[in-house]
Design a protein around this motif. Structure first.
Motif: not given
Length: 487
Positions: A22-26, A382-391, A409-414, A423-431
């Motif tokens: 989604g580019g920069p996170f809305l 009332a908008r849904l946005q995909l932020l990240y999709e794992s390749p 920063t989002l903090v995500v458990c695997e 893992r961390g996911l920043t607003s710039g899309g860096r994992l």
């Protein structure tokens, strides 16, 4: 280290090549400023556990941790409870004297005697529930006790600002439903399951479910303080999952509790009925949504006590969702962790992002053919946005519980079958990597594929608490220079 370096390279390539959808996170504001956009991912290395000096985690330089409530050996709480394993979702609250209070789920399935005081259990033949733990900012346990018992499959939940944890049952088992995926009879159960329960931070749950919030395979909740709504994820393993909201009749801000007289609704994409959001999405995917009402949110099914029920578990699992699908509700893949921050609800789709499934299920290896998606729902627009999709699995594999740091920063458990990271996911899309599981058992057996769960920051942002969700569960308190690594 070769494997770690390869994964780091792949993640960097993915971010540069557009894994961020989604580019920069809305609405996702990284409050760290320059600190949230560090040029290099932190390198992880072995760090000894302050509990006993054994290495259980790899962390960035300058970080420390202490583990506690490790059920590889018996643990007895202050109220005499034998602590169960399967430590899962968790919320952290302010305690007395600079300490913190954790309310922690235990995701135990199948009928069996309730832990703790059975006379106070919702169902004395259900083994799940929550424990409450008072700890210092360095993970030293001060006090611990049973706070909810007699529930089942307490997976995740959500922290409420008035001082409660909502714990979620990821099941629809009950005496009125046939066996689940384990094949174990539900005849010994005394009450229906599949609900959410409120647990006050300073005491015990009443043991009465919020039935109006639905009977389905609940995973987590995220509370919007402006509308008073709870947003709920569903992890229906073999079928499409839904994203729901519960609208209490009265705003909880005034009453300091959830009422049981509200309305359950399910998300649908406007103008695109039954859109398959579990399948791989286009870049910058964004959708306007609407909400459809669920008229029968808490079904019970006919049965004769002491005899197997005629209603199959699959029928019960999809009863609520099918009401939404009939009105065009969207299909997701295994929705798990969720978190609210500044008008946005973030949530993970564990197996989202791959080729579309060819049927609605049941799918034996789980509905969804991808390695994970991270979504954002903007509550005001009332908008849904995909932020990240794992390749692919070398980049992000099966995201589960999620939280936000004080700097956004989002903090995500695997949760996968190989190396598991936080893992961390920043607003710039860096994992980037925050922690790597390097557990071994007391016999030397490798436990590095045990999943992380329950990530939650202390209210002052000093300590990240996270669990290992396994039969021999444990909890970690992690602290260090968060700002330096962009968390």
């Amino acid at each position: 280290m070769a494997e770690l370096d390869r994964r780091t390279l792949l993640r960097g390539t993915a971010a540069a090549g557009g894994a961020l959808i989604g580019g920069p996170f809305l609405g996702f504001v990284n409050r760290a400023g320059a600190a949230g956009a560090t040029a290099h991912a932190p390198r992880l290395g072995p760090i000894p556990d302050l509990r006993d000096g054994k290495v259980r985690l790899w962390l960035p330089e300058g970080f420390q941790y202490r583990s506690f409530h490790d059920t590889e050996s018996p643990v007895t709480l202050d109220d005499g409870t034998a602590l169960p394993g399967r430590h899962d979702g968790m919320g952290a609250f302010r305690g007395r004297g600079g300490r913190y209070v954790l309310v922690r789920n235990h995701e135990l399935n199948s009928p069996g005697p309730a832990f703790g005081d059975a006379t106070r259990a919702y169902d004395p033949m259900a083994q799940g529930g929550t424990t409450t733990v008072e700890v210092t900012r360095y993970g030293e346990v001060v006090h611990a006790y049973t706070s909810c018992n007699g529930t089942m499959m307490n997976c995740s939940g959500g922290r409420m600002p008035w001082g409660s944890w909502i714990t979620c049952e990821e099941t629809v088992n009950g005496p009125d439903v046939g066996p689940d995926f384990t094949g174990t009879s539900n005849v010994p159960l005394t009450r229906p399951h599949g609900f959410v329960f409120e647990v006050p931070v300073d005491g015990r749950s009443s043991g009465e479910p919020i039935t109006a919030a639905g009977r389905f395979a609940h995973e987590s909740v995220a509370y919007d303080p402006h509308s008073g709504c709870l947003y709920l994820t569903e992890d229906n393993f073999g079928w499409p999952s839904g994203f729901y909201r519960y609208k209490p009749r009265r705003h909880p801000r005034g009453s300091g509790r959830l009422d049981n007289r509200g309305r359950l609704q399910m998300l649908a994409v406007r103008g695109r009925p039954n859109l398959d959001l579990a399948a791989s999405q286009a870049r910058r995917a964004s959708y306007k949504v609407e909400w459809v009402d669920i008229d029968d949110p808490a079904p019970t099914f006919p049965y004769t006590p002491g005899q197997p029920a005629a209603t199959t578990n699959d029928t019960a699992l999809t009863h609520v969702a099918r009401q939404g699908w009939a009105q065009g509700a969207a299909y997701f893949s295994r929705l798990e962790g969720s978190a609210y921050d500044d008008g946005v609800v973030y949530f993970t789709s564990t197996q989202g992002g791959g080729p579309a499934e060819t049927s609605l299920g049941p799918i034996a290896d789980g509905f969804g053919n991808g390695h994970g998606q991270i979504w954002a729902y903007h509550t005001r627009s009332a908008r849904l946005q995909l932020l990240y999709e794992s390749p692919g699995p070398d980049v992000l594999d099966f995201p589960d519980n999620v939280t936000t740091s004080p700097r956004g920063t989002l903090v995500v458990c695997e949760d996968n079958v190989a190396d598991n990271y936080v893992r961390g996911l920043t607003s710039g899309g860096r994992l980037f990597d925050i922690a790597l599981n390097r557990l071994t058992s007391s016999t030397g057996a490798d436990r590095s594929n045990d999943e992380f769960a329950g990530s939650t920051f202390s209210p002052d942002g000093h300590t990240l608490f996270v669990n290992i969700q396994a039969s021999r569960g444990l909890t970690f308190a992690i602290w260090g220079p968060w700002r330096r690594i962009g968390v």
